[in-house]
Design a protein around this motif. Structure first.
Motif, PDB file in Angstrom:
ATOM      1  N   LEU A 125     -41.980 -21.379 -21.905  1.00  0.00           N
ATOM      2  CA  LEU A 125     -42.246 -22.809 -21.970  1.00  0.00           C
ATOM      3  C   LEU A 125     -43.748 -23.099 -21.976  1.00  0.00           C
ATOM      4  CD1 LEU A 125     -41.214 -25.772 -21.781  1.00  0.00           C
ATOM      5  CD2 LEU A 125     -41.353 -25.534 -19.302  1.00  0.00           C
ATOM      6  N   PHE A 126     -44.490 -22.481 -21.056  1.00  0.00           N
ATOM      7  CA  PHE A 126     -45.906 -22.783 -20.904  1.00  0.00           C
ATOM      8  C   PHE A 126     -46.790 -21.927 -21.812  1.00  0.00           C
ATOM      9  CE2 PHE A 126     -44.370 -24.402 -16.757  1.00  0.00           C
ATOM     10  CZ  PHE A 126     -44.908 -25.673 -16.816  1.00  0.00           C
ATOM     11  N   GLY A 127     -46.253 -20.815 -22.295  1.00  0.00           N
ATOM     12  CA  GLY A 127     -47.030 -19.959 -23.164  1.00  0.00           C
ATOM     13  C   GLY A 127     -47.907 -18.982 -22.401  1.00  0.00           C
ATOM     14  N   PRO A 128     -48.793 -18.289 -23.117  1.00  0.00           N
ATOM     15  CA  PRO A 128     -49.624 -17.250 -22.501  1.00  0.00           C
ATOM     16  C   PRO A 128     -50.614 -17.789 -21.485  1.00  0.00           C
ATOM     17  CG  PRO A 128     -50.313 -17.659 -24.770  1.00  0.00           C
ATOM     18  CD  PRO A 128     -49.034 -18.397 -24.568  1.00  0.00           C
ATOM     19  N   GLY A 129     -50.787 -19.120 -21.440  1.00  0.00           N
ATOM     20  CA  GLY A 129     -51.684 -19.690 -20.434  1.00  0.00           C
ATOM     21  C   GLY A 129     -51.152 -19.559 -19.027  1.00  0.00           C
ATOM     22  N   LEU A 130     -49.851 -19.307 -18.893  1.00  0.00           N
ATOM     23  CA  LEU A 130     -49.268 -19.075 -17.571  1.00  0.00           C
ATOM     24  C   LEU A 130     -49.587 -17.638 -17.160  1.00  0.00           C
ATOM     25  CD1 LEU A 130     -47.560 -19.774 -15.135  1.00  0.00           C
ATOM     26  CD2 LEU A 130     -45.502 -19.290 -16.480  1.00  0.00           C
ATOM     27  N   LYS A 131     -50.488 -17.506 -16.219  1.00  0.00           N
ATOM     28  CA  LYS A 131     -51.004 -16.181 -15.865  1.00  0.00           C
ATOM     29  C   LYS A 131     -50.372 -15.582 -14.618  1.00  0.00           C
ATOM     30  CE  LYS A 131     -53.946 -16.009 -19.242  1.00  0.00           C
ATOM     31  NZ  LYS A 131     -53.707 -15.056 -20.365  1.00  0.00           N
ATOM     32  N   GLY A 132     -49.686 -16.395 -13.828  1.00  0.00           N
ATOM     33  CA  GLY A 132     -49.114 -15.822 -12.616  1.00  0.00           C
ATOM     34  C   GLY A 132     -48.356 -16.859 -11.813  1.00  0.00           C
ATOM     35  N   ALA A 133     -47.817 -16.423 -10.692  1.00  0.00           N
ATOM     36  CA  ALA A 133     -47.052 -17.306  -9.815  1.00  0.00           C
ATOM     37  C   ALA A 133     -47.308 -16.928  -8.364  1.00  0.00           C
ATOM     38  CB  ALA A 133     -45.563 -17.207 -10.122  1.00  0.00           C
ATOM     39  N   LEU A 134     -47.386 -17.945  -7.526  1.00  0.00           N
ATOM     40  CA  LEU A 134     -47.462 -17.751  -6.082  1.00  0.00           C
ATOM     41  C   LEU A 134     -46.127 -18.199  -5.513  1.00  0.00           C
ATOM     42  CD1 LEU A 134     -48.996 -17.138  -3.454  1.00  0.00           C
ATOM     43  CD2 LEU A 134     -49.811 -19.514  -3.480  1.00  0.00           C
ATOM     44  N   ILE A 135     -45.403 -17.264  -4.911  1.00  0.00           N
ATOM     45  CA  ILE A 135     -44.082 -17.558  -4.361  1.00  0.00           C
ATOM     46  C   ILE A 135     -44.208 -17.648  -2.847  1.00  0.00           C
ATOM     47  CG2 ILE A 135     -41.660 -16.869  -4.273  1.00  0.00           C
ATOM     48  CD1 ILE A 135     -42.128 -15.130  -6.713  1.00  0.00           C
ATOM     49  N   ARG A 136     -43.939 -18.832  -2.308  1.00  0.00           N
ATOM     50  CA  ARG A 136     -44.053 -19.055  -0.869  1.00  0.00           C
ATOM     51  C   ARG A 136     -42.674 -19.041  -0.208  1.00  0.00           C
ATOM     52  NH1 ARG A 136     -49.125 -22.228   0.123  1.00  0.00           N
ATOM     53  NH2 ARG A 136     -49.999 -22.848  -1.881  1.00  0.00           N
ATOM     54  N   GLN A 137     -42.690 -19.005   1.122  1.00  0.00           N
ATOM     55  CA  GLN A 137     -41.471 -19.062   1.919  1.00  0.00           C
ATOM     56  C   GLN A 137     -40.488 -17.942   1.555  1.00  0.00           C
ATOM     57  OE1 GLN A 137     -42.693 -22.491   0.865  1.00  0.00           O
ATOM     58  NE2 GLN A 137     -43.823 -21.994   2.725  1.00  0.00           N
ATOM     59  N   LEU A 138     -41.010 -16.775   1.311  1.00  0.00           N
ATOM     60  CA  LEU A 138     -40.161 -15.615   1.032  1.00  0.00           C
ATOM     61  C   LEU A 138     -39.548 -15.095   2.325  1.00  0.00           C
ATOM     62  CD1 LEU A 138     -42.472 -13.662  -1.417  1.00  0.00           C
ATOM     63  CD2 LEU A 138     -40.159 -14.415  -1.969  1.00  0.00           C
ATOM     64  N   PRO A 139     -38.240 -14.848   2.344  1.00  0.00           N
ATOM     65  CA  PRO A 139     -37.641 -14.227   3.531  1.00  0.00           C
ATOM     66  C   PRO A 139     -38.031 -12.753   3.602  1.00  0.00           C
ATOM     67  CG  PRO A 139     -35.999 -14.468   1.800  1.00  0.00           C
ATOM     68  CD  PRO A 139     -37.234 -15.158   1.305  1.00  0.00           C
ATOM     69  N   GLU A 140     -37.950 -12.196   4.779  1.00  0.00           N
ATOM     70  CA  GLU A 140     -38.354 -10.799   4.969  1.00  0.00           C
ATOM     71  C   GLU A 140     -37.555  -9.853   4.092  1.00  0.00           C
ATOM     72  OE1 GLU A 140     -39.814  -8.216   8.797  1.00  0.00           O
ATOM     73  OE2 GLU A 140     -38.101  -9.562   9.049  1.00  0.00           O
ATOM     74  N   ALA A 141     -36.263 -10.158   3.872  1.00  0.00           N
ATOM     75  CA  ALA A 141     -35.414  -9.289   3.058  1.00  0.00           C
ATOM     76  C   ALA A 141     -35.840  -9.259   1.601  1.00  0.00           C
ATOM     77  CB  ALA A 141     -33.956  -9.756   3.149  1.00  0.00           C
ATOM     78  N   ALA A 142     -36.678 -10.223   1.174  1.00  0.00           N
ATOM     79  CA  ALA A 142     -37.095 -10.283  -0.228  1.00  0.00           C
ATOM     80  C   ALA A 142     -38.379  -9.517  -0.506  1.00  0.00           C
ATOM     81  CB  ALA A 142     -37.283 -11.736  -0.644  1.00  0.00           C
ATOM     82  N   VAL A 143     -39.052  -9.050   0.527  1.00  0.00           N
ATOM     83  CA  VAL A 143     -40.340  -8.384   0.341  1.00  0.00           C
ATOM     84  C   VAL A 143     -40.241  -7.179  -0.592  1.00  0.00           C
ATOM     85  CG1 VAL A 143     -42.187  -7.116   1.512  1.00  0.00           C
ATOM     86  CG2 VAL A 143     -41.328  -9.268   2.466  1.00  0.00           C
ATOM     87  N   PRO A 144     -39.241  -6.289  -0.447  1.00  0.00           N
ATOM     88  CA  PRO A 144     -39.162  -5.160  -1.383  1.00  0.00           C
ATOM     89  C   PRO A 144     -39.020  -5.585  -2.840  1.00  0.00           C
ATOM     90  CG  PRO A 144     -37.769  -4.767   0.527  1.00  0.00           C
ATOM     91  CD  PRO A 144     -38.216  -6.198   0.613  1.00  0.00           C
ATOM     92  N   ALA A 145     -38.408  -6.742  -3.081  1.00  0.00           N
ATOM     93  CA  ALA A 145     -38.187  -7.194  -4.459  1.00  0.00           C
ATOM     94  C   ALA A 145     -39.486  -7.621  -5.128  1.00  0.00           C
ATOM     95  CB  ALA A 145     -37.183  -8.344  -4.481  1.00  0.00           C
ATOM     96  N   VAL A 146     -40.456  -8.084  -4.348  1.00  0.00           N
ATOM     97  CA  VAL A 146     -41.704  -8.569  -4.945  1.00  0.00           C
ATOM     98  C   VAL A 146     -42.841  -7.567  -4.821  1.00  0.00           C
ATOM     99  CG1 VAL A 146     -41.121 -10.996  -4.620  1.00  0.00           C
ATOM    100  CG2 VAL A 146     -42.335  -9.774  -2.810  1.00  0.00           C
ATOM    101  N   ALA A 147     -42.651  -6.520  -4.035  1.00  0.00           N
ATOM    102  CA  ALA A 147     -43.711  -5.527  -3.861  1.00  0.00           C
ATOM    103  C   ALA A 147     -43.917  -4.741  -5.149  1.00  0.00           C
ATOM    104  CB  ALA A 147     -43.352  -4.590  -2.716  1.00  0.00           C
ATOM    105  N   GLY A 148     -45.142  -4.326  -5.397  1.00  0.00           N
ATOM    106  CA  GLY A 148     -45.424  -3.531  -6.587  1.00  0.00           C
ATOM    107  C   GLY A 148     -46.903  -3.538  -6.918  1.00  0.00           C
ATOM    108  N   ARG A 149     -47.251  -2.782  -7.920  1.00  0.00           N
ATOM    109  CA  ARG A 149     -48.649  -2.663  -8.338  1.00  0.00           C
ATOM    110  C   ARG A 149     -49.169  -4.013  -8.835  1.00  0.00           C
ATOM    111  NH1 ARG A 149     -50.988   1.469 -13.001  1.00  0.00           N
ATOM    112  NH2 ARG A 149     -53.193   1.331 -12.371  1.00  0.00           N
ATOM    113  N   TRP A 150     -50.378  -4.324  -8.452  1.00  0.00           N
ATOM    114  CA  TRP A 150     -51.068  -5.554  -8.827  1.00  0.00           C
ATOM    115  C   TRP A 150     -50.434  -6.804  -8.206  1.00  0.00           C
ATOM    116  CZ3 TRP A 150     -55.289  -3.566 -10.385  1.00  0.00           C
ATOM    117  CH2 TRP A 150     -55.304  -2.480 -11.258  1.00  0.00           C
ATOM    118  N   ARG A 151     -49.538  -6.613  -7.271  1.00  0.00           N
ATOM    119  CA  ARG A 151     -48.937  -7.763  -6.597  1.00  0.00           C
ATOM    120  C   ARG A 151     -49.473  -7.846  -5.168  1.00  0.00           C
ATOM    121  NH1 ARG A 151     -42.557  -7.540  -8.472  1.00  0.00           N
ATOM    122  NH2 ARG A 151     -42.941  -7.950 -10.699  1.00  0.00           N
ATOM    123  N   TRP A 152     -49.712  -9.074  -4.741  1.00  0.00           N
ATOM    124  CA  TRP A 152     -50.290  -9.329  -3.415  1.00  0.00           C
ATOM    125  C   TRP A 152     -49.217  -9.973  -2.546  1.00  0.00           C
ATOM    126  CZ3 TRP A 152     -51.313 -13.881  -0.672  1.00  0.00           C
ATOM    127  CH2 TRP A 152     -52.236 -13.782   0.384  1.00  0.00           C
TER     128      TRP A 152
END
Length: 340
Positions: A125-152
């Motif tokens: 929808l937004f095109g290549p100008g969308l460079k990233g996302a900040l996901i807040r209020q993540l539960p502890e059980a979701a941490v493994p799903a978002v962990a990875g290289r270049w991710r904070w």
């Protein structure tokens, strides 16, 4: 599965929205008229994406577009985000709950679906100008799903809540806190409840004066200017629409003689876990009463017990005080996800 992206400022309430709100357990700040007012009062455009199976909603995600033109003193003007920026997945009125819901969320709270379905759709929808996302209020059980290289990924402030299901009255709750805190609370309760010049009421939001409540809440907002982007003041138009919702209550403290509102907290009702959202009180040196903050917690517990709730969510901040009142802490995380 299709995705419909809505801008509450311009788009009419979808026919499925109220049913979706009920299924997802979304509180009053997600009512469409409240979303619309919030979106107009925001610094950044806000987009609501709804995942549809035919005409049946199966999920939703709310996010703000944060771009290069975002400024702390600038309000949203464009219809949709554009240029270069990212999505800030945050709830519209409270930072105590995620900004997404899925009918089949799984043990990770639906975070994998955010990554596999939502973010690719928003990139289209937004095109290549969308460079990233900040996901807040993540539960502890979701941490493994978002962990990875270049991710904070970082732990943020926990959410406090008091479980009242096992209590038959306020005194039962008092017996669970430390002796020192119990003695302090009993002194506060006796002082406030013995004050004949003070009226304490649990009101439906529609019974409260939005202008009066907004003026009071701004007292507390002035105290919290220690963050990178100073929170915007309470807008009367937003508060008026919020208080008009049938699932909003106001716990108020009023001077009987002058009728001045001395303290108040807004409560977003919920079948199991109502949320105590905003608190503010007049300083004692300006004519207020001492210790209304602590009395407020006792009234919230009393109300939750009488209404048969599982408990009451107290949100963030003042964690040491809240744990001394018997609150349990739920950890939360935030993750910055680059998109290529």
């Amino acid at each position: 599965m299709s995705i419909e992206v809505l801008d509450p400022r311009f788009d009419a309430e979808p026919p499925y929205w109220r049913e979706l709100r009920a299924r997802a357990g979304l509180r009053a700040d997600w009512a469409w008229e409240v979303l619309r007012q919030q979106a107009w009062c925001a610094r950044t455009p806000w987009a609501l994406a709804v995942l549809l199976d035919g005409s049946r909603p199966r999920g939703m995600v709310g996010a703000a577009w944060v771009g290069s033109r975002t400024r702390r003193h600038r309000f949203v003007v464009s219809r949709r985000g554009g240029g270069i920026g990212g999505l800030d997945l945050r709830a519209p009125g409270s930072s105590s709950f995620p900004s997404w819901w899925f009918a089949d969320a799984g043990t990770d709270g639906g975070v994998r679906r955010l990554l596999s379905e939502y973010l690719p759709a928003m990139r289209r929808l937004f095109g290549p100008g969308l460079k990233g996302a900040l996901i807040r209020q993540l539960p502890e059980a979701a941490v493994p799903a978002v962990a990875g290289r270049w991710r904070w990924v970082r732990e943020t402030e926990p959410i406090a809540r008091i479980d009242t299901e096992a209590f038959g009255c306020r005194d039962d709750w008092l017996e669970t806190v430390s002796r020192r805190r119990r003695a302090h609370l009993r002194k506060v309760f006796a002082q406030v409840e013995g004050d004949e010049g003070l009226a304490v009421e649990f009101l439906r939001g529609e019974q409260a004066d939005a202008v009066e409540v907004a003026e009071l809440l701004r007292i507390n907002e002035v105290k919290h200017r220690d963050v990178p982007i100073v929170p915007l003041p309470q807008f009367v138009g937003y508060l008026r629409r919020l208080l008009a919702q049938p699932d909003v209550f106001v716990l108020s403290y009023r001077d009987v003689e002058t009728r001045r509102l001395l303290g108040a907290t807004t409560v977003y009702d919920h079948p199991q876990w109502p949320l105590a959202r905003s608190w503010s009180a007049v300083e004692v040196e300006d004519g207020g009463r001492p210790d209304l903050y602590f009395h407020m917690y006792g009234e919230l517990v009393r109300w939750a017990i009488s209404e048969g709730k599982r408990g009451v969510v107290l949100g963030k901040k003042m964690i040491q005080v809240k744990t001394s009142l018997g609150a349990e802490l739920t950890p939360q995380y935030a993750a910055a996800i680059p998109l290529r």
